[in-house]
Design an enzyme around this catalytic site. Structure first.
Site, PDB file in Angstrom:
ATOM      1  N   ASP A  65       1.957  -1.056  -5.277  1.00 11.12           N
ATOM      2  CA  ASP A  65       3.123  -1.061  -6.160  1.00 11.12           C
ATOM      3  C   ASP A  65       4.252  -1.952  -5.657  1.00 11.12           C
ATOM      4  OD1 ASP A  65       3.399   0.819  -4.079  1.00 11.12           O
ATOM      5  OD2 ASP A  65       4.780   2.076  -5.213  1.00 11.12           O
ATOM      6  N   HIS A  66       4.055  -2.567  -4.488  1.00  6.55           N
ATOM      7  CA  HIS A  66       5.084  -3.452  -3.943  1.00  6.55           C
ATOM      8  C   HIS A  66       4.632  -4.908  -3.820  1.00  6.55           C
ATOM      9  CE1 HIS A  66       7.987  -0.260  -2.711  1.00  6.55           C
ATOM     10  NE2 HIS A  66       6.877   0.454  -2.846  1.00  6.55           N
ATOM     11  N   ASP A 206      10.375   3.738   0.295  1.00  8.41           N
ATOM     12  CA  ASP A 206       9.161   4.255   0.937  1.00  8.41           C
ATOM     13  C   ASP A 206       9.393   4.601   2.408  1.00  8.41           C
ATOM     14  OD1 ASP A 206       8.409   2.679  -1.455  1.00  8.41           O
ATOM     15  OD2 ASP A 206       6.399   3.336  -0.914  1.00  8.41           O
TER      16      ASP A 206
END
Length: 303
Positions: A65-66, A206
Site C-alpha cells: 500500500d506504500h 505505520d
C-alpha cells in the site's frame, strides 16, 4: 514557499472515496513525493499536479500500500518524455525491490538513482529540501521523514563593509557561495546574521508511537501522522500489528507542538474518522482528520 498535498489518506487498500497514503511537496520548481501506493497517479490528476517534474520519491517501507503504484507512475513519467534522473530513497533493499517492480516497466528514458537508508537517522540535501529520515517501529523496517526548507540569516551590510568585502561579492555570499579573492576566503557567515526559522513538515505512518516521531516533528508547521484506528477498543490490534490510534498520534503531537496535526492512513473499516475528533482535540486541539487532496501553502514567518 512550500506547497503540500496529502494525496491519499487510506491504509491497506484503496477505497472508492479514499486513495492510499501519499504526500507531495513542491518548492522552487522541485517536487518530492513520499510513498506511492495504488491510486497515487489518479490522486495527482485530481489535484491537477503532474508526475513528470517529480525529482525525489521517498518510501517509508515496502508494504504494497506504500509502493505498488510506482511502476505505473514511472511509465507515465517516461511517456511524458522525461529525461532527467529520478532519485529514490528508502530502507535497505530499495534497488532490489524497485528492480523487481520494474519487470512490468523495464524501459525508461531516464536514470534511476538510489539512496538506501541503513542507519537509524540519516540527513540528506535534496534540491531545495533538507530531508531527515528516522527509523520508527513497524513490523518491517520503516522510516518517517521530516522535510525542511532552511532559511539563512539576514544580510548584514555593516558587517560586510567593516570586513571590507567588495560589494560585487555580496549577492554570491548571500546565496551561500564561498569565494576566494586575492588569497582571502570569503564565507557566507561573514555577512549573514543567525539562521531564521524555516519551514518543516513531518510525515510518518505505520508505526507504534516512539519518542523519535515527536523529536522530528517538534515545532513543525505541519505534522502528518498515522491514525489507523479511531475506535478505542482497537488499541490491542494497533499494538499487535504495530500501528497507532488517533489518541496515540495526538499524544505525540502534544509533545511535539506542531502548528497542525493531520491524521492519515486510516483503516478501511474506519469510514467516518471525524466522529472521533472531539476527544482527539481534547488531547491536541489543532488535530484534524485529513481527507484526500488536502493542501497547504506554507511560507516563511515574517521577521
Amino acid at each position: 514557499m512550500l506547497d503540500v498535498c496529502l494525496l491519499g489518506t487510506g491504509g491497506m487498500m484503496p477505497l472508492p472515496y479514499r486513495w492510499l497514503t501519499a504526500m507531495m511537496t513542491r518548492c522552487e520548481g522541485s517536487n518530492l513525493l513520499i510513498d506511492c501506493g495504488e491510486g497515487t497517479q489518479i490522486a495527482l490528476k485530481e489535484k491537477g499536479w503532474s508526475p513528470k517534474p517529480i525529482d525525489f520519491i521517498c518510501f517509508t517501507h515496502y508494504h504494497a500500500d506504500h509502493i505498488s503504484g510506482l511502476p505505473g507512475l514511472l511509465l507515465t513519467m517516461g511517456n511524458a518524455e522525461r529525461t532527467e534522473p529520478l532519485t529514490l530513497i528508502g530502507p535497505k533493499g530499495l534497488e532490489r525491490v524497485v528492480n523487481a517492480l520494474r519487470t512490468i516497466a523495464p524501459e525508461l528514458p531516464f536514470e534511476l538513482r538510489f539512496i538506501e537508508l541503513t542507519e537509524p537517522r540519516h540527513q540528506m540535501k535534496l534540491g531545495p529540501y533538507v530531508v531527515d529520515a528516522y527509523r520508527v517501529n513497524h513490523n518491517v523496517i520503516c522510516y518517517g521523514y521530516a522535510v525542511s526548507i532552511l532559511r539563512t540569516g539576514r544580510f548584514d551590510v555593516e558587517r560586510a563593509r567593516s570586513q571590507e568585502i567588495p560589494q560585487r561579492f555580496w549577492s554570491r555570499l548571500q546565496k551561500g557561495e564561498v569565494i576566494e579573492d586575492n588569497g582571502r576566503t570569503l564565507t557566507p557567515d561573514m555577512v549573514l546574521g543567525p539562521d531564521r526559522k524555516g519551514i518543516k513538515v513531518a510525515y510518518c505512518t505505520d508505526t507504534r508511537p516512539v519518542p523519535v516521531i515527536a523529536e522530528y516533528a517538534r515545532d513543525a508547521d505541519l505534522m502528518i501522522c498515522e491514525g489507523m484506528y479511531g475506535e478505542k477498543e482497537k488499541l490491542a490490534k494497533a499494538r499487535e500489528y504495530k500501528h497507532m490510534t488517533f489518541y496515540e498520534a495526538a499524544g505525540l503531537a502534544k509533545e511535539a507542538c506542531p502548528k497542525e496535526l493531520w491524521l492519515t492512513h486510516y483503516s478501511p473499516s474506519l469510514t467516518r474518522p471525524e466522529e472521533y475528533m472531539e476527544e482527539v482535540r481534547s488531547i491536541f486541539p489543532a488535530a484534524k482528520a485529513a481527507r484526500d487532496g488536502w493542501s497547504l501553502e506554507l511560507g516563511f514567518e515574517e521577521d
